[in-house]
Motif scaffolding. Structure first.
Motif, PDB file in Angstrom:
ATOM      1  N   GLU A   1       0.669  -0.826   0.605  1.00  0.00           N
ATOM      2  CA  GLU A   1      -0.218  -0.225  -0.124  1.00  0.00           C
ATOM      3  C   GLU A   1       0.964   1.352  -0.194  1.00  0.00           C
ATOM      4  O   GLU A   1       0.410   1.922  -1.163  1.00  0.00           O
ATOM      5  CB  GLU A   1      -0.462   0.139   1.035  1.00  0.00           C
ATOM      6  CG  GLU A   1      -2.320  -0.712   0.882  1.00  0.00           C
ATOM      7  CD  GLU A   1      -3.027  -1.541   2.651  1.00  0.00           C
ATOM      8  OE1 GLU A   1      -3.852  -2.303   2.152  1.00  0.00           O
ATOM      9  OE2 GLU A   1      -2.426  -0.975   3.977  1.00  0.00           O
ATOM     10  N   ARG A   2       2.105   1.487   0.312  1.00  0.00           N
ATOM     11  CA  ARG A   2       2.552   2.624   0.888  1.00  0.00           C
ATOM     12  C   ARG A   2       3.515   2.616  -0.647  1.00  0.00           C
ATOM     13  O   ARG A   2       3.718   3.622  -0.504  1.00  0.00           O
ATOM     14  CB  ARG A   2       3.913   2.007   2.003  1.00  0.00           C
ATOM     15  CG  ARG A   2       3.198   2.250   3.069  1.00  0.00           C
ATOM     16  CD  ARG A   2       4.207   2.572   4.856  1.00  0.00           C
ATOM     17  NE  ARG A   2       5.272   1.256   5.111  1.00  0.00           N
ATOM     18  CZ  ARG A   2       5.016   0.120   5.607  1.00  0.00           C
ATOM     19  NH1 ARG A   2       3.650   0.476   6.584  1.00  0.00           N
ATOM     20  NH2 ARG A   2       5.640  -1.089   5.256  1.00  0.00           N
ATOM     21  N   GLU A   3       3.967   1.784  -0.783  1.00  0.00           N
ATOM     22  CA  GLU A   3       5.192   2.435  -2.489  1.00  0.00           C
ATOM     23  C   GLU A   3       3.443   2.395  -3.291  1.00  0.00           C
ATOM     24  O   GLU A   3       4.135   3.477  -3.886  1.00  0.00           O
ATOM     25  CB  GLU A   3       4.402   0.250  -2.762  1.00  0.00           C
ATOM     26  CG  GLU A   3       6.049  -0.414  -2.747  1.00  0.00           C
ATOM     27  CD  GLU A   3       7.503  -0.628  -2.589  1.00  0.00           C
ATOM     28  OE1 GLU A   3       7.734   0.068  -3.824  1.00  0.00           O
ATOM     29  OE2 GLU A   3       8.014  -1.568  -1.875  1.00  0.00           O
ATOM     30  N   ALA A   4       2.090   2.225  -3.758  1.00  0.00           N
ATOM     31  CA  ALA A   4       1.029   3.372  -4.154  1.00  0.00           C
ATOM     32  C   ALA A   4       0.968   4.651  -3.720  1.00  0.00           C
ATOM     33  O   ALA A   4       0.757   4.881  -4.377  1.00  0.00           O
ATOM     34  CB  ALA A   4      -0.160   2.083  -4.089  1.00  0.00           C
ATOM     35  N   LEU A   5       0.904   3.974  -2.335  1.00  0.00           N
ATOM     36  CA  LEU A   5       0.561   5.527  -1.278  1.00  0.00           C
ATOM     37  C   LEU A   5       2.042   7.031  -2.032  1.00  0.00           C
ATOM     38  O   LEU A   5       1.503   7.870  -3.025  1.00  0.00           O
ATOM     39  CB  LEU A   5       0.671   5.572  -1.113  1.00  0.00           C
ATOM     40  CG  LEU A   5      -0.865   5.611  -0.010  1.00  0.00           C
ATOM     41  CD1 LEU A   5      -0.897   4.275   1.190  1.00  0.00           C
ATOM     42  CD2 LEU A   5      -1.809   5.833  -0.247  1.00  0.00           C
ATOM     43  N   LEU A   6       3.354   6.361  -2.210  1.00  0.00           N
ATOM     44  CA  LEU A   6       4.180   6.957  -2.383  1.00  0.00           C
ATOM     45  C   LEU A   6       4.506   7.110  -4.107  1.00  0.00           C
ATOM     46  O   LEU A   6       4.806   8.460  -4.107  1.00  0.00           O
ATOM     47  CB  LEU A   6       5.922   6.195  -1.475  1.00  0.00           C
ATOM     48  CG  LEU A   6       6.469   8.115  -1.310  1.00  0.00           C
ATOM     49  CD1 LEU A   6       6.485   8.633  -1.232  1.00  0.00           C
ATOM     50  CD2 LEU A   6       7.969   7.133  -1.392  1.00  0.00           C
ATOM     51  N   ALA A   7       3.617   6.704  -4.736  1.00  0.00           N
ATOM     52  CA  ALA A   7       4.333   6.806  -5.834  1.00  0.00           C
ATOM     53  C   ALA A   7       3.374   7.894  -6.237  1.00  0.00           C
ATOM     54  O   ALA A   7       3.188   8.859  -7.306  1.00  0.00           O
ATOM     55  CB  ALA A   7       3.648   6.196  -7.273  1.00  0.00           C
ATOM     56  N   SER A   8       2.014   7.394  -5.699  1.00  0.00           N
ATOM     57  CA  SER A   8       0.430   8.317  -6.308  1.00  0.00           C
ATOM     58  C   SER A   8       0.707   9.963  -5.410  1.00  0.00           C
ATOM     59  O   SER A   8       0.699  10.477  -5.951  1.00  0.00           O
ATOM     60  CB  SER A   8      -0.845   8.336  -5.958  1.00  0.00           C
ATOM     61  OG  SER A   8      -0.809   7.934  -4.367  1.00  0.00           O
ATOM     62  N   ALA A   9       2.012   9.926  -4.396  1.00  0.00           N
ATOM     63  CA  ALA A   9       2.443  11.344  -3.967  1.00  0.00           C
ATOM     64  C   ALA A   9       3.392  12.543  -4.882  1.00  0.00           C
ATOM     65  O   ALA A   9       4.629  12.700  -4.198  1.00  0.00           O
ATOM     66  CB  ALA A   9       2.663  11.537  -2.513  1.00  0.00           C
TER      67      ALA A   9
END
Ligand code: F0G
Length: 458
Positions: free
Chosen positions: A23-31
């Motif tokens: 989840e964090r991988e995806a969240l950081l990428a979208s940030a």
């Protein structure tokens, strides 16, 4: 007892978001790989800042209910004025909505184009407010401040010789005031000794230059003086704070730090003619002088918080927490600025990631590794924040240090949260060579760190 406990128990809880690595991988990428652009709801341990992020006490929450919301001359204002005067001794006191509002009023009323303001270390909003009116903000940190890893006790001190040289070179007429930031945030949260405050004042007095204290972390500074400076062990933090302010002609304050409040600040001075100018601009931009952009209930919460920040047991616990994390990191060979600051630990990202150059932004690599590993949010203080464009184009000029700040919100996290943080850093430290290089793909013309977009360079 050897164990220093949190001198409070918990009456209300706030759930922490727990996320998975994917989840964090995806969240950081979208940030866009910039933790400033994450939603706080996706951060587990938020060490972005100690400003306005503290927990209020039951007494502060109770005080909110006593807020007098009268437009003029409220009871809450009287209490606020009494408390600030009790601590600082200043004659004229103005509430503001936060620290930078006090800085803006000070800079706009006292400075002209070309004036120079010395400081042991300007915080970035202080510098920006000075530069906004065309004046020059000059940092005069002691030479010890440059030695990141040495254990000197008062690395926040101002360099007295450089202050004298600056006054000599500029002439006192071009220096409308001098500032001292206690503790010195940009210099690693390091304290300023009473001896240094006194000596700075002595030099300034010879030239009729007023001294303004940036008092955001005045109580933490008072604690360091009590613990580290000869002659203060038996004095209360309130007495030490009063002595510190007795050398100053005024102060700017963000109550979001040692006011233990979520919003607020003040501007204070002794000079009536300065105060009249402050008041007039305050009315224009903040509000009537007895509320200055704050609700009556905020004034109440700050009045309680300012005195709670001077409780010895509170400061001792806060300092013990920072030292607990600092010694755990040192024993894991994680390079940090020593001694640890009052409100934060600064990791030396350049030393932590010798495989990265400044232009790889090692601070961003480490900040992003902290988020990916454990949902921890920290802030880079390195070449993204302080790097400068090269005059003729080409590779930009790197910042002097590549640091990552772990700021400690007040009374928010418990020891197990910090054990978790240590575990996260331990895991990153074991494979530090995998911390990645980043490059900027989009940036604003100033204060770019807030909104920049990054991509992995590898
Ligand atoms: N002075 C110092 C030394 C500060 O650290 C800050 C804020 C300010 C002034 C401005 O106060 O935010 O209330 O307007 N420092 C925060 C930080 C933002 O994260 O270090 P403000």
């Amino acid at each position: 007892m050897k164990t220093i406990i949190e001198p409070f128990r918990i009456k209300m809880t706030e759930a922490l978001p727990i996320t998975t690595r994917s989840e964090r991988e995806a969240l950081l990428a979208s940030a866009f790989n910039n933790v400033f652009l994450l939603d706080a709801d996706h951060v587990t341990i938020d060490l972005l800042t100690d400003s306005g992020t503290g927990a209020m006490s039951d007494r502060q929450w109770a005080a909110l209910m006593l807020g007098d919301e009268s437009y003029a001359g409220s009871r809450s204002w009287r209490r606020f004025e009494r408390t600030v005067r009790e601590i600082t001794g200043f004659k004229r006191i103005f509430p503001t909505h936060q620290g930078r509002a006090a800085e803006r009023i000070l800079a706009a009323t006292r400075l002209q184009k070309g004036n120079v303001v010395p400081n042991n270390g300007h915080f970035d909003t202080t510098r920006a407010n000075i530069e906004y009116v065309g004046a020059i903000a000059t940092d005069l940190p002691s030479s010890e401040a440059r030695e990141l890893h040495s254990e000197k006790l008062f690395k926040g001190n101002m360099d007295l010789g450089k202050l004298e040289q600056l006054i000599e070179a500029e002439g006192s007429a071009n220096i409308p005031f001098c500032m001292l930031t206690v503790t010195n945030n940009t210099g690693g949260g390091q304290p300023v000794s009473m001896e240094n405050v006194r000596s700075v004042k002595e030099i300034l007095q010879k030239h009729n230059i007023p001294l303004i204290i940036d008092a955001c972390r005045f109580a933490e500074n008072a604690f360091f003086i009590k613990e580290r400076e000869q002659g203060f062990a038996d004095r209360t933090l309130l007495e030490i704070a009063r002595e510190m302010f007795s050398f100053a002609d005024g102060a700017t304050m963000s109550a979001k730090k040692d006011g233990l409040a979520n919003i607020g600040g003040f501007l204070a001075c002794n000079n009536d003619s300065w105060a009249d100018d402050f008041r007039n601009l305050l009315i224009l931009t903040e509000g009537f002088p007895t509320y200055g952009g704050l609700a009556g209930r905020d004034l109440e919460a700050i009045s309680v918080g300012l005195l709670e920040a001077l409780h010895y047991d509170y400061q001792r616990y806060r300092h013990a927490t920072v030292e607990y994390v600092a010694s755990a990191l040192i024993s894991r060979d994680i390079p940090i600025v020593r001694p640890a600051g009052g409100h934060a630990i600064f990791i030396d990202a350049a030393a932590f990631c010798p495989h990265l150059r400044a232009s790889d932004y090692p601070g961003i690599g480490l900040v992003n590794a902290l988020y990916l590993e454990g949902g921890v949010r920290a802030v880079e203080l390195g070449s993204v924040m302080f790097g400068k464009p090269a005059p003729g184009g080409g590779e930009e000029i790197a910042a002097p240090h590549e640091l990552v700040r772990l700021a400690f919100p007040r009374r928010v996290y418990t020891q197990s949260h910090f054990d978790y943080l240590i575990e996260v850093l331990d895991a990153i430290g074991r494979r530090r060579e995998s911390i990645e290089a980043y490059r900027i793909t989009e940036q604003a013309p100033f204060l770019r760190h807030f909104t920049a977009h990054y991509e992995r360079a590898g």
